[in-house]
Scaffold this motif. Structure first.
Motif, PDB file in Angstrom:
ATOM      1  N   LEU A 148     -41.062 -36.135 -23.274  1.00  0.00           N
ATOM      2  CA  LEU A 148     -39.627 -36.310 -23.469  1.00  0.00           C
ATOM      3  C   LEU A 148     -39.259 -36.117 -24.938  1.00  0.00           C
ATOM      4  N   VAL A 149     -40.045 -36.696 -25.823  1.00  0.00           N
ATOM      5  CA  VAL A 149     -39.796 -36.524 -27.267  1.00  0.00           C
ATOM      6  C   VAL A 149     -39.832 -35.052 -27.633  1.00  0.00           C
ATOM      7  N   ASP A 150     -40.827 -34.337 -27.132  1.00  0.00           N
ATOM      8  CA  ASP A 150     -40.960 -32.913 -27.425  1.00  0.00           C
ATOM      9  C   ASP A 150     -39.757 -32.128 -26.902  1.00  0.00           C
ATOM     10  N   MET A 151     -39.364 -32.392 -25.673  1.00  0.00           N
ATOM     11  CA  MET A 151     -38.244 -31.656 -25.090  1.00  0.00           C
ATOM     12  C   MET A 151     -36.937 -31.958 -25.841  1.00  0.00           C
ATOM     13  N   LEU A 152     -36.675 -33.232 -26.121  1.00  0.00           N
ATOM     14  CA  LEU A 152     -35.443 -33.589 -26.837  1.00  0.00           C
ATOM     15  C   LEU A 152     -35.446 -33.028 -28.246  1.00  0.00           C
ATOM     16  N   ASP A 153     -36.590 -33.079 -28.903  1.00  0.00           N
ATOM     17  CA  ASP A 153     -36.694 -32.543 -30.266  1.00  0.00           C
ATOM     18  C   ASP A 153     -36.337 -31.059 -30.294  1.00  0.00           C
ATOM     19  N   LYS A 154     -36.816 -30.320 -29.309  1.00  0.00           N
ATOM     20  CA  LYS A 154     -36.525 -28.885 -29.235  1.00  0.00           C
ATOM     21  C   LYS A 154     -35.070 -28.621 -28.836  1.00  0.00           C
ATOM     22  N   ALA A 155     -34.517 -29.466 -27.994  1.00  0.00           N
ATOM     23  CA  ALA A 155     -33.129 -29.295 -27.555  1.00  0.00           C
ATOM     24  C   ALA A 155     -32.154 -29.706 -28.650  1.00  0.00           C
ATOM     25  N   LEU A 156     -32.611 -30.510 -29.602  1.00  0.00           N
ATOM     26  CA  LEU A 156     -31.755 -30.970 -30.695  1.00  0.00           C
ATOM     27  C   LEU A 156     -31.973 -30.173 -31.987  1.00  0.00           C
ATOM     28  N   CYS A 157     -32.530 -28.987 -31.866  1.00  0.00           N
ATOM     29  CA  CYS A 157     -32.712 -28.127 -33.039  1.00  0.00           C
ATOM     30  C   CYS A 157     -31.338 -27.807 -33.632  1.00  0.00           C
ATOM     31  N   LEU A 158     -31.190 -27.981 -34.934  1.00  0.00           N
ATOM     32  CA  LEU A 158     -29.905 -27.756 -35.591  1.00  0.00           C
ATOM     33  C   LEU A 158     -29.450 -26.297 -35.544  1.00  0.00           C
ATOM     34  N   ASP A 159     -30.395 -25.384 -35.471  1.00  0.00           N
ATOM     35  CA  ASP A 159     -30.070 -23.963 -35.386  1.00  0.00           C
ATOM     36  C   ASP A 159     -29.975 -23.567 -33.914  1.00  0.00           C
ATOM     37  N   PRO A 160     -28.778 -23.287 -33.414  1.00  0.00           N
ATOM     38  CA  PRO A 160     -28.627 -22.952 -31.990  1.00  0.00           C
ATOM     39  C   PRO A 160     -29.504 -21.785 -31.545  1.00  0.00           C
ATOM     40  N   ALA A 161     -29.796 -20.847 -32.446  1.00  0.00           N
ATOM     41  CA  ALA A 161     -30.630 -19.691 -32.089  1.00  0.00           C
ATOM     42  C   ALA A 161     -32.074 -20.107 -31.812  1.00  0.00           C
ATOM     43  N   LYS A 162     -32.494 -21.243 -32.355  1.00  0.00           N
ATOM     44  CA  LYS A 162     -33.870 -21.717 -32.170  1.00  0.00           C
ATOM     45  C   LYS A 162     -33.962 -22.866 -31.166  1.00  0.00           C
ATOM     46  N   ARG A 163     -32.837 -23.290 -30.650  1.00  0.00           N
ATOM     47  CA  ARG A 163     -32.762 -24.436 -29.745  1.00  0.00           C
ATOM     48  C   ARG A 163     -33.360 -24.081 -28.387  1.00  0.00           C
ATOM     49  N   LEU A 164     -33.918 -25.069 -27.729  1.00  0.00           N
ATOM     50  CA  LEU A 164     -34.448 -24.931 -26.381  1.00  0.00           C
ATOM     51  C   LEU A 164     -33.364 -24.379 -25.451  1.00  0.00           C
ATOM     52  N   THR A 165     -33.724 -23.397 -24.656  1.00  0.00           N
ATOM     53  CA  THR A 165     -32.765 -22.835 -23.702  1.00  0.00           C
ATOM     54  C   THR A 165     -32.857 -23.596 -22.376  1.00  0.00           C
ATOM     55  N   VAL A 166     -31.899 -23.354 -21.499  1.00  0.00           N
ATOM     56  CA  VAL A 166     -31.908 -23.981 -20.179  1.00  0.00           C
ATOM     57  C   VAL A 166     -33.180 -23.594 -19.427  1.00  0.00           C
ATOM     58  N   ASN A 167     -33.512 -22.306 -19.453  1.00  0.00           N
ATOM     59  CA  ASN A 167     -34.710 -21.853 -18.744  1.00  0.00           C
ATOM     60  C   ASN A 167     -35.982 -22.463 -19.319  1.00  0.00           C
ATOM     61  N   GLN A 168     -36.049 -22.596 -20.624  1.00  0.00           N
ATOM     62  CA  GLN A 168     -37.209 -23.241 -21.241  1.00  0.00           C
ATOM     63  C   GLN A 168     -37.279 -24.717 -20.852  1.00  0.00           C
ATOM     64  N   ALA A 169     -36.135 -25.361 -20.789  1.00  0.00           N
ATOM     65  CA  ALA A 169     -36.096 -26.777 -20.398  1.00  0.00           C
ATOM     66  C   ALA A 169     -36.572 -26.958 -18.963  1.00  0.00           C
ATOM     67  N   LEU A 170     -36.171 -26.048 -18.096  1.00  0.00           N
ATOM     68  CA  LEU A 170     -36.548 -26.159 -16.684  1.00  0.00           C
ATOM     69  C   LEU A 170     -38.042 -26.008 -16.449  1.00  0.00           C
ATOM     70  N   ILE A 171     -38.745 -25.320 -17.354  1.00  0.00           N
ATOM     71  CA  ILE A 171     -40.197 -25.179 -17.184  1.00  0.00           C
ATOM     72  C   ILE A 171     -40.982 -26.109 -18.127  1.00  0.00           C
ATOM     73  N   HIS A 172     -40.265 -26.951 -18.860  1.00  0.00           N
ATOM     74  CA  HIS A 172     -40.928 -27.889 -19.772  1.00  0.00           C
ATOM     75  C   HIS A 172     -41.744 -28.897 -18.950  1.00  0.00           C
ATOM     76  N   PRO A 173     -42.913 -29.302 -19.447  1.00  0.00           N
ATOM     77  CA  PRO A 173     -43.747 -30.272 -18.711  1.00  0.00           C
ATOM     78  C   PRO A 173     -43.017 -31.567 -18.347  1.00  0.00           C
ATOM     79  N   PHE A 174     -42.084 -32.019 -19.170  1.00  0.00           N
ATOM     80  CA  PHE A 174     -41.353 -33.237 -18.840  1.00  0.00           C
ATOM     81  C   PHE A 174     -40.600 -33.074 -17.517  1.00  0.00           C
ATOM     82  N   VAL A 175     -40.065 -31.889 -17.276  1.00  0.00           N
ATOM     83  CA  VAL A 175     -39.317 -31.617 -16.049  1.00  0.00           C
ATOM     84  C   VAL A 175     -40.261 -31.266 -14.898  1.00  0.00           C
TER      85      VAL A 175
END
Length: 140
Positions: free
Chosen positions: A108-135
């Protein structure tokens, strides 16, 4: 994805991740978690002049506790001082946490950390989130 991460944090903890009373306070809290906002991101911001000077230094606006007057502090550096894991734990001890629960917390920490990236271009995408181990990983 930023909003999704904030919502997941709130559901998990029952607390708001960035509880600032103004946009300025919330920007400061975001930078307390993730560090200074990259200049290339700030340059695209339409309202950057409200919170950043011409050199893109953050202008913290606070009310002085003694004089009750508004004071502005120019911050050329803003270091990350907030720990997402500690915020998620909210005072709980990791040492007493079952191994599986600790693994899910780390995911969860890893997924949230990536989703909260300040640079939107480097932020976790929806598709990346859906295949993240937390999900993806089932909890036994």
């Amino acid at each position: 994805m930023w909003s999704v991460a904030c919502t997941i944090f709130e559901i998990y903890t029952g607390r708001i991740l960035f509880p600032g009373k103004s946009n300025n306070q919330m920007l400061k809290l975001m930078m307390d978690l993730k560090g200074k906002i990259p200049h290339r991101v700030l340059k695209k911001g339409m309202l950057k002049d409200q919170h950043f000077d011409q050199n893109l230094n953050f202008i913290l606006t606070e009310v002085d506790k003694v004089t009750e007057r508004e004071k502005m502090t120019v911050m050329s550096t803003v270091n990350a001082t907030m720990d997402l894991r500690k915020e998620l734990l909210g005072g709980q001890s990791i040492s007493r946490m079952p191994e599986e629960q600790l693994r899910k917390l780390n995911q969860l920490v890893d997924m949230l950390d990536k989703a909260l990236c300040l640079d939107p271009a480097k932020r976790l995408t929806v598709n990346q989130a859906l295949i993240h181990p937390f999900v993806q990983e089932k909890v036994a």
